[in-house]
Design a protein around this motif. Structure first.
Motif, PDB file in Angstrom:
ATOM      1  N   ALA A 190       0.850  -1.294   0.043  1.00 31.92           N
ATOM      2  CA  ALA A 190      -0.199   0.105  -0.130  1.00 31.92           C
ATOM      3  C   ALA A 190       0.862   1.282  -0.042  1.00 31.92           C
ATOM      4  CB  ALA A 190      -0.857  -0.142   1.170  1.00 31.92           C
ATOM      5  N   PRO A 191       0.763   2.093  -0.908  1.00 30.18           N
ATOM      6  CA  PRO A 191       1.651   3.440  -1.032  1.00 30.18           C
ATOM      7  C   PRO A 191       1.401   4.063   0.386  1.00 30.18           C
ATOM      8  CG  PRO A 191       0.206   3.159  -2.861  1.00 30.18           C
ATOM      9  CD  PRO A 191      -0.293   1.913  -2.208  1.00 30.18           C
ATOM     10  N   SER A 192       2.743   4.582   0.505  1.00 32.75           N
ATOM     11  CA  SER A 192       2.418   5.245   2.003  1.00 32.75           C
ATOM     12  C   SER A 192       2.537   6.732   1.861  1.00 32.75           C
ATOM     13  CB  SER A 192       3.773   4.893   2.884  1.00 32.75           C
ATOM     14  OG  SER A 192       4.990   5.316   1.967  1.00 32.75           O
ATOM     15  N   ASN A 193       2.601   7.682   0.539  1.00 33.91           N
ATOM     16  CA  ASN A 193       2.395   8.787   0.564  1.00 33.91           C
ATOM     17  C   ASN A 193       0.920   9.516   0.748  1.00 33.91           C
ATOM     18  OD1 ASN A 193       5.160   8.981  -0.323  1.00 33.91           O
ATOM     19  ND2 ASN A 193       4.589   8.636  -2.477  1.00 33.91           N
ATOM     20  N   PRO A 194       0.985  10.529   1.504  1.00 33.34           N
ATOM     21  CA  PRO A 194      -0.401  11.116   1.783  1.00 33.34           C
ATOM     22  C   PRO A 194      -1.303  11.648   0.318  1.00 33.34           C
ATOM     23  CG  PRO A 194       1.286  12.842   2.235  1.00 33.34           C
ATOM     24  CD  PRO A 194       1.917  11.393   1.937  1.00 33.34           C
ATOM     25  N   GLY A 195      -2.117  12.036   0.204  1.00 34.18           N
ATOM     26  CA  GLY A 195      -3.010  12.454  -0.834  1.00 34.18           C
ATOM     27  C   GLY A 195      -3.736  11.580  -1.520  1.00 34.18           C
ATOM     28  N   ASP A 196      -4.027  11.884  -3.036  1.00 34.34           N
ATOM     29  CA  ASP A 196      -4.921  11.181  -3.741  1.00 34.34           C
ATOM     30  C   ASP A 196      -4.397   9.643  -3.781  1.00 34.34           C
ATOM     31  OD1 ASP A 196      -6.852  10.527  -5.931  1.00 34.34           O
ATOM     32  OD2 ASP A 196      -4.833  10.313  -7.151  1.00 34.34           O
ATOM     33  N   LEU A 197      -5.580   8.707  -3.649  1.00 38.50           N
ATOM     34  CA  LEU A 197      -5.461   7.381  -3.554  1.00 38.50           C
ATOM     35  C   LEU A 197      -6.177   6.675  -4.751  1.00 38.50           C
ATOM     36  CD1 LEU A 197      -6.318   6.576   0.265  1.00 38.50           C
ATOM     37  CD2 LEU A 197      -3.997   6.791  -0.789  1.00 38.50           C
ATOM     38  N   PHE A 198      -6.667   7.403  -5.659  1.00 39.74           N
ATOM     39  CA  PHE A 198      -7.451   6.697  -6.784  1.00 39.74           C
ATOM     40  C   PHE A 198      -6.974   6.948  -8.124  1.00 39.74           C
ATOM     41  CE2 PHE A 198     -10.635   6.791  -3.104  1.00 39.74           C
ATOM     42  CZ  PHE A 198     -11.052   5.554  -3.246  1.00 39.74           C
TER      43      PHE A 198
END
Length: 454
Positions: A190-198
């Motif tokens: 699961a990507p750990s960067n904040p912000g857009d997930l879609f």
């Protein structure tokens, strides 16, 4: 010098033939002897502090194993610069989720591994720490953006390394450093960067190692499920080998990808190893327009980068390298129609790969051998001009664009005496199939045993 892969080192720790403090001391001695000429490990922490932490490493699958984290992932209390002078003094107060998983698993974080500014470009140099050099030829690049990780593994400074891959950053440095690098299916880690997930699904974290079993060891830790992430599909689950696979050898994509002489010969020989193992290897004509893939890739990449890093043009305009400025300005100029066309191409390519009658696609991991470490990027390959700072890595785009699992395995050494790798690309979600094939290839070859000169 420390011998063996991470699995064997952990086995020795559990058997009591070495303790975590002793392993840490050997690791730091190796780094002191080797890193000054290679510059792979940066922000190295104090020796006494690390020895004390090793003695108190928490129980877990990585208990007592020294690790250096790629300098794009936040590490609490350790400088995280992203390779940018704008963040030269940045010390996060919290770990990224992936780093937190490593610590909970018992890894001892010793420092960071070098990367280009914000991971842009497959050559690890930046104004903060300088250039990472190839352990097999110090005049050459170690690749990127996980170049520090790849070089540290090759030089036996660490036994296991994390990395991330947007445009080949787990595959190019693995190939150029004669180790294994695995880009998992999008969402497995699961990507750990904040912000857009879609909308932004181009980049993922993943493992690098000197054996397939080590890749699976680290991937199991990295892929812990994240209930807060809509695409999280972990944890990684091994599966029995499928048996005979159908492997499509794409070479240079029908001439679309410029290749330095010798690359296709090495990778073709590596593919023959798979045929000798009993798999069906079939030469394939280009299954899709390379130009369309490139259009979709560059559109979505520039748009993603502009969205995440665009504010730097205002907050630190004098500390933005030309390639990043180009990406941001290009991304800001895109229209909704541009994005829809790129997304449609990506969707068409995904549907095409899902319906292909092969289990694996095979491609070189790079289009040329490791180039001069003093270059910023190669301007031509085999007489063909490269029209952007990343065009020379176009061969990694087919897997990145649709989040397919892609494993880089060592393919041998070219005329310059530096390594090259082969990409093995699977269907989305069939990560175990790709890694099983890599394990069989590893057992049939001995490239990984060829170490750099001391």
């Amino acid at each position: 010098m420390i011998t063996g892969d991470a699995t064997s080192q952990l086995k020795a720790l559990r058997a009591g033939s070495i303790d975590a403090v002793g392993l840490m001391a050997l690791t730091l001695d190796r780094i002191a002897a080797t890193n000054p000429s290679i510059n792979a490990v940066v922000a190295l922490r104090d020796r006494d502090t690390l020895l004390a932490e090793a003695a108190q490493a928490p129980a877990g699958p990585l208990q007592g194993l020294p690790m250096a984290v790629k300098d794009l992932a936040d590490t609490a209390g350790i400088a995280t610069t992203y390779g940018s002078p704008a963040f030269r003094d940045h010390v996060p107060v919290a770990d990224s989720p992936m780093v937190a998983r490593l610590r909970r698993a018992g890894a001892v974080i010793i420092g960071k591994t070098n990367t280009p500014e914000f991971g842009l470009g497959s050559h690890s140099y930046n104004p903060v720490y300088g250039v990472t050099r190839n352990p097999y030829d110090l005049s050459r690049s170690a690749g990127g953006s996980s170049g520090g990780a790849g070089a540290a593994l090759a030089a036996r400074m660490v036994a296991l390394a994390d990395g991330s891959d947007m445009m080949g950053s787990l595959r190019n440095p693995a190939g150029w450093n004669n180790v294994f690098g695995f880009r998992p299916s999008y969402g497995l880690v699961a990507p750990s960067n904040p912000g857009d997930l879609f909308l932004s699904q181009l980049s993922t974290e993943g493992p690098m190692a000197r054996s397939i079993r080590d890749l699976e060891l680290l991937l199991a830790v990295q892929s812990a499920p994240d209930p807060m992430h809509p695409h999280s599909s972990g944890p990684y689950r091994p599966a029995p080998p499928k048996g005979r696979l159908r492997i499509g050898w794409l070479g240079d994509w029908g001439g679309a990808y410029a290749m330095e002489p010798g690359v296709l010969d090495l990778c073709g020989a590596a593919v023959q190893v798979l045929a000798d193992l009993g798999h069906d290897v079939v030469p394939m004509a280009p299954p899709f327009s390379a130009a369309a893939l490139w259009e979709a890739w560059t559109t979505l990449r520039s748009w993603t980068i502009a969205g995440s890093l665009g504010p730097l043009l205002h907050s630190a305009p004098d500390q933005v390298k030309p390639e990043l400025r180009w990406e941001i300005e290009r991304g800001l100029a895109l229209s909704a129609a541009d994005l829809r066309r790129a997304s449609t191409i990506r969707s068409d390519w995904f549907r095409h790969t899902a319906g292909m009658d092969v289990d694996i696609l095979a491609l070189p991991s790079a289009q040329l051998f490791a180039f001069d470490a003093d270059w910023t990027w190669p301007r031509q390959i085999a007489g063909r001009q490269m029209d952007s700072y990343h065009r020379w890595m176009e061969v990694v785009v087919p897997a990145s664009l649709t989040g397919l699992p892609a494993l880089c395995v060592p393919a041998g050494f070219g005329p310059p005496g530096t390594p090259m790798g082969l990409q093995l690309i699977g269907h989305r979600g069939r990560d175990a199939c790709v890694l099983n094939l890599g394990r069989a290839y590893e057992a049939a070859t001995s490239w990984i045993d060829r170490q750099p000169a001391p």
